[in-house]
Design a protein around this motif. Structure first.
Motif, PDB file in Angstrom:
ATOM      1  N   SER A  65       7.504  23.408 -36.311  1.00  8.98           N
ATOM      2  CA  SER A  65       7.694  23.015 -34.747  1.00  8.98           C
ATOM      3  C   SER A  65       8.894  21.815 -34.811  1.00  8.98           C
ATOM      4  CB  SER A  65       6.680  22.490 -33.983  1.00  8.98           C
ATOM      5  OG  SER A  65       6.184  21.405 -34.578  1.00  8.98           O
ATOM      6  N   LYS A  66       8.757  21.029 -35.661  1.00 10.02           N
ATOM      7  CA  LYS A  66       9.853  19.924 -35.535  1.00 10.02           C
ATOM      8  C   LYS A  66      11.191  20.375 -36.167  1.00 10.02           C
ATOM      9  CE  LYS A  66      11.195  15.537 -35.109  1.00 10.02           C
ATOM     10  NZ  LYS A  66      11.334  14.911 -33.929  1.00 10.02           N
ATOM     11  N   PHE A  67      11.157  21.141 -37.285  1.00 13.19           N
ATOM     12  CA  PHE A  67      12.318  21.594 -38.002  1.00 13.19           C
ATOM     13  C   PHE A  67      13.209  22.401 -36.975  1.00 13.19           C
ATOM     14  CE2 PHE A  67      14.369  24.591 -40.808  1.00 13.19           C
ATOM     15  CZ  PHE A  67      15.113  23.808 -41.612  1.00 13.19           C
ATOM     16  N   PHE A  68      12.385  23.447 -36.795  1.00 13.96           N
ATOM     17  CA  PHE A  68      13.209  24.351 -36.009  1.00 13.96           C
ATOM     18  C   PHE A  68      13.654  23.903 -34.281  1.00 13.96           C
ATOM     19  CE2 PHE A  68      11.112  27.157 -38.804  1.00 13.96           C
ATOM     20  CZ  PHE A  68      12.350  27.904 -39.450  1.00 13.96           C
ATOM     21  N   GLY A  69      12.939  22.796 -33.862  1.00 14.63           N
ATOM     22  CA  GLY A  69      13.379  21.955 -32.667  1.00 14.63           C
ATOM     23  C   GLY A  69      14.611  21.263 -32.894  1.00 14.63           C
ATOM     24  N   GLN A 108      13.794  26.677 -21.569  1.00 11.36           N
ATOM     25  CA  GLN A 108      12.590  26.595 -22.634  1.00 11.36           C
ATOM     26  C   GLN A 108      11.634  25.747 -21.935  1.00 11.36           C
ATOM     27  OE1 GLN A 108      15.611  25.687 -26.070  1.00 11.36           O
ATOM     28  NE2 GLN A 108      14.102  26.490 -27.005  1.00 11.36           N
ATOM     29  N   PHE A 109      12.018  24.634 -21.463  1.00 13.66           N
ATOM     30  CA  PHE A 109      10.832  23.768 -20.997  1.00 13.66           C
ATOM     31  C   PHE A 109       9.947  24.687 -20.022  1.00 13.66           C
ATOM     32  CE2 PHE A 109       9.326  20.968 -17.725  1.00 13.66           C
ATOM     33  CZ  PHE A 109       8.669  20.024 -18.505  1.00 13.66           C
ATOM     34  N   ALA A 110      10.562  25.416 -19.137  1.00 12.14           N
ATOM     35  CA  ALA A 110       9.775  26.113 -18.186  1.00 12.14           C
ATOM     36  C   ALA A 110       8.868  27.202 -18.790  1.00 12.14           C
ATOM     37  CB  ALA A 110      10.845  26.628 -17.135  1.00 12.14           C
ATOM     38  N   LYS A 142       2.521  18.682 -30.647  1.00 11.07           N
ATOM     39  CA  LYS A 142       3.705  18.620 -29.897  1.00 11.07           C
ATOM     40  C   LYS A 142       4.313  20.204 -30.093  1.00 11.07           C
ATOM     41  CE  LYS A 142       5.727  13.856 -30.240  1.00 11.07           C
ATOM     42  NZ  LYS A 142       6.662  12.977 -30.670  1.00 11.07           N
ATOM     43  N   GLN A 143       5.179  20.394 -28.905  1.00  9.61           N
ATOM     44  CA  GLN A 143       5.930  21.596 -28.901  1.00  9.61           C
ATOM     45  C   GLN A 143       7.406  20.926 -28.407  1.00  9.61           C
ATOM     46  OE1 GLN A 143       4.164  24.882 -26.589  1.00  9.61           O
ATOM     47  NE2 GLN A 143       2.465  23.520 -26.088  1.00  9.61           N
ATOM     48  N   TYR A 144       8.174  21.819 -28.875  1.00  9.45           N
ATOM     49  CA  TYR A 144       9.754  21.650 -28.581  1.00  9.45           C
ATOM     50  C   TYR A 144      10.688  22.483 -28.166  1.00  9.45           C
ATOM     51  CZ  TYR A 144       8.466  18.033 -32.266  1.00  9.45           C
ATOM     52  OH  TYR A 144       7.980  16.782 -33.124  1.00  9.45           O
ATOM     53  N   ALA A 145      11.282  21.898 -26.949  1.00 11.05           N
ATOM     54  CA  ALA A 145      12.311  22.790 -26.249  1.00 11.05           C
ATOM     55  C   ALA A 145      13.554  22.437 -26.896  1.00 11.05           C
ATOM     56  CB  ALA A 145      12.017  22.722 -24.650  1.00 11.05           C
ATOM     57  N   ASN A 146      14.136  22.644 -27.901  1.00  7.60           N
ATOM     58  CA  ASN A 146      15.041  22.025 -28.628  1.00  7.60           C
ATOM     59  C   ASN A 146      14.701  20.732 -29.235  1.00  7.60           C
ATOM     60  OD1 ASN A 146      18.352  23.177 -28.794  1.00  7.60           O
ATOM     61  ND2 ASN A 146      17.067  24.374 -27.212  1.00  7.60           N
ATOM     62  N   MET A 147      15.519  19.712 -28.769  1.00  7.31           N
ATOM     63  CA  MET A 147      14.988  18.417 -29.545  1.00  7.31           C
ATOM     64  C   MET A 147      14.067  17.783 -28.119  1.00  7.31           C
ATOM     65  SD  MET A 147      18.749  17.072 -31.104  1.00  7.31           S
ATOM     66  CE  MET A 147      19.605  17.686 -29.727  1.00  7.31           C
ATOM     67  N   LEU A 148      13.921  18.311 -27.321  1.00  7.15           N
ATOM     68  CA  LEU A 148      12.934  17.705 -26.098  1.00  7.15           C
ATOM     69  C   LEU A 148      11.336  18.053 -26.633  1.00  7.15           C
ATOM     70  CD1 LEU A 148      12.555  16.407 -23.416  1.00  7.15           C
ATOM     71  CD2 LEU A 148      12.445  18.782 -22.381  1.00  7.15           C
ATOM     72  N   SER A 169       6.813  28.642 -28.923  1.00  4.52           N
ATOM     73  CA  SER A 169       7.804  27.507 -28.810  1.00  4.52           C
ATOM     74  C   SER A 169       8.782  27.862 -29.976  1.00  4.52           C
ATOM     75  CB  SER A 169       7.229  26.203 -28.820  1.00  4.52           C
ATOM     76  OG  SER A 169       6.403  25.917 -29.683  1.00  4.52           O
ATOM     77  N   VAL A 170       8.330  27.747 -31.244  1.00  7.88           N
ATOM     78  CA  VAL A 170       8.895  27.608 -32.623  1.00  7.88           C
ATOM     79  C   VAL A 170       9.906  29.040 -32.453  1.00  7.88           C
ATOM     80  CG1 VAL A 170       9.032  27.950 -35.104  1.00  7.88           C
ATOM     81  CG2 VAL A 170       7.074  26.743 -33.608  1.00  7.88           C
ATOM     82  N   VAL A 171       9.275  30.242 -32.116  1.00 11.69           N
ATOM     83  CA  VAL A 171      10.113  31.578 -32.066  1.00 11.69           C
ATOM     84  C   VAL A 171      11.312  31.238 -31.006  1.00 11.69           C
ATOM     85  CG1 VAL A 171       9.992  33.844 -31.397  1.00 11.69           C
ATOM     86  CG2 VAL A 171       8.127  32.919 -32.664  1.00 11.69           C
ATOM     87  N   MET A 172      11.117  30.705 -29.815  1.00 10.08           N
ATOM     88  CA  MET A 172      12.163  30.361 -28.878  1.00 10.08           C
ATOM     89  C   MET A 172      13.055  29.443 -29.536  1.00 10.08           C
ATOM     90  SD  MET A 172      10.619  29.600 -25.142  1.00 10.08           S
ATOM     91  CE  MET A 172       9.654  28.463 -25.563  1.00 10.08           C
ATOM     92  N   ASN A 173      12.730  28.550 -30.439  1.00 12.35           N
ATOM     93  CA  ASN A 173      13.827  27.656 -30.927  1.00 12.35           C
ATOM     94  C   ASN A 173      14.793  28.436 -31.980  1.00 12.35           C
ATOM     95  OD1 ASN A 173      13.558  25.286 -29.558  1.00 12.35           O
ATOM     96  ND2 ASN A 173      11.955  24.752 -30.661  1.00 12.35           N
ATOM     97  N   VAL A 174      13.911  29.416 -32.900  1.00 12.64           N
ATOM     98  CA  VAL A 174      14.599  30.315 -33.861  1.00 12.64           C
ATOM     99  C   VAL A 174      15.657  31.071 -33.172  1.00 12.64           C
ATOM    100  CG1 VAL A 174      14.200  32.033 -35.585  1.00 12.64           C
ATOM    101  CG2 VAL A 174      12.618  30.235 -35.577  1.00 12.64           C
ATOM    102  N   ILE A 175      15.015  31.665 -31.961  1.00 13.60           N
ATOM    103  CA  ILE A 175      16.189  32.482 -31.175  1.00 13.60           C
ATOM    104  C   ILE A 175      17.331  31.832 -30.618  1.00 13.60           C
ATOM    105  CG2 ILE A 175      16.359  33.934 -29.264  1.00 13.60           C
ATOM    106  CD1 ILE A 175      13.345  34.788 -29.526  1.00 13.60           C
TER     107      ILE A 175
END
Length: 201
Positions: free
Chosen positions: A76-80, A120-122, A144-150, A172-178
């Motif tokens: 989660s941190k890495f891909f965020g 992403q946050f929404a 924690k979940q990540y919307a980019n770096m948030l 949330s991780v998949v969203m950041n990968v996309i």
């Protein structure tokens, strides 16, 4: 600021003479920054894993899947962070490609960040059945979940989760990968475009 000065303003004179594509240069700098960010974040793992009252000993090790919890903690941190850097590259490259004016560039960069991270946050908040959330804080009740770096923490309306594994949300991780793939691809195209290179790196 380093990305901005180098790829939007073009202050780094030496980089204009390097036999590298602008996209390659951005990729290299992103990897360096990513390693730096993860090393700094790694200091927090001391508290997580060694503190008797930390997240690992109190919640992860007692969950039904400790290995998944540890994997999620890192992924989660890495891909965020990765998606944040790629989005930054896309925002800067698009701003420079559209206009050399600083004011226009600032507005465009800010708009892209707010739009993508806000979306992403929404989705993270909407896709969770938890009632409460907070930004930029740690909790023993949830991952924690990540919307980019948030960073976003979601909480249940119940006093505590019976199993912290319930707070893992791979979406949330998949969203950041996309976001990483899409924004990184567009950034590479813009960085290597003739219009961008005419203005200089």
């Amino acid at each position: 600021m380093d990305f901005y000065n180098e790829f939007f303003i073009g202050k780094m004179t030496l980089n204009h003479m390097l036999p590298l594509k602008t996209s390659s240069l951005f990729f290299i700098k992103s990897i360096v920054f990513l390693i730096g960010i993860m090393v700094v974040w790694g200091a927090t793992l001391i508290e997580i894993f060694l503190n008797p009252q930390g997240l690992y000993l109190t919640r992860i090790v007692q969950s039904t899947s400790p290995s998944e919890g540890i994997l999620y903690l890192f992924c989660s941190k890495f891909f965020g962070m990765l998606s944040g850097l790629s989005l930054m590259g896309f925002a800067i490259s698009l701003a420079k490609w559209v206009s050399k004016k600083v004011a226009t560039g600032h507005l465009l960069i800010a708009f892209i960040f707010i739009a993508v991270i806000g979306f992403q946050f929404a989705l993270i908040i909407k896709g969770s059945w938890h009632w409460h959330w907070s930004i930029g804080t740690s909790s023993l009740e949830s991952f924690k979940q990540y919307a980019n770096m948030l960073t976003i923490s979601t909480f249940s309306n119940r006093p505590t989760f019976p199993d912290i594994k319930e707070t893992i949300h791979w979406d949330s991780v998949v969203m950041n990968v996309i976001v990483t793939i899409i924004s990184g691809s567009f950034a590479a195209l813009l960085f290597n475009s003739k219009r961008y290179e005419i203005y200089g790196k």
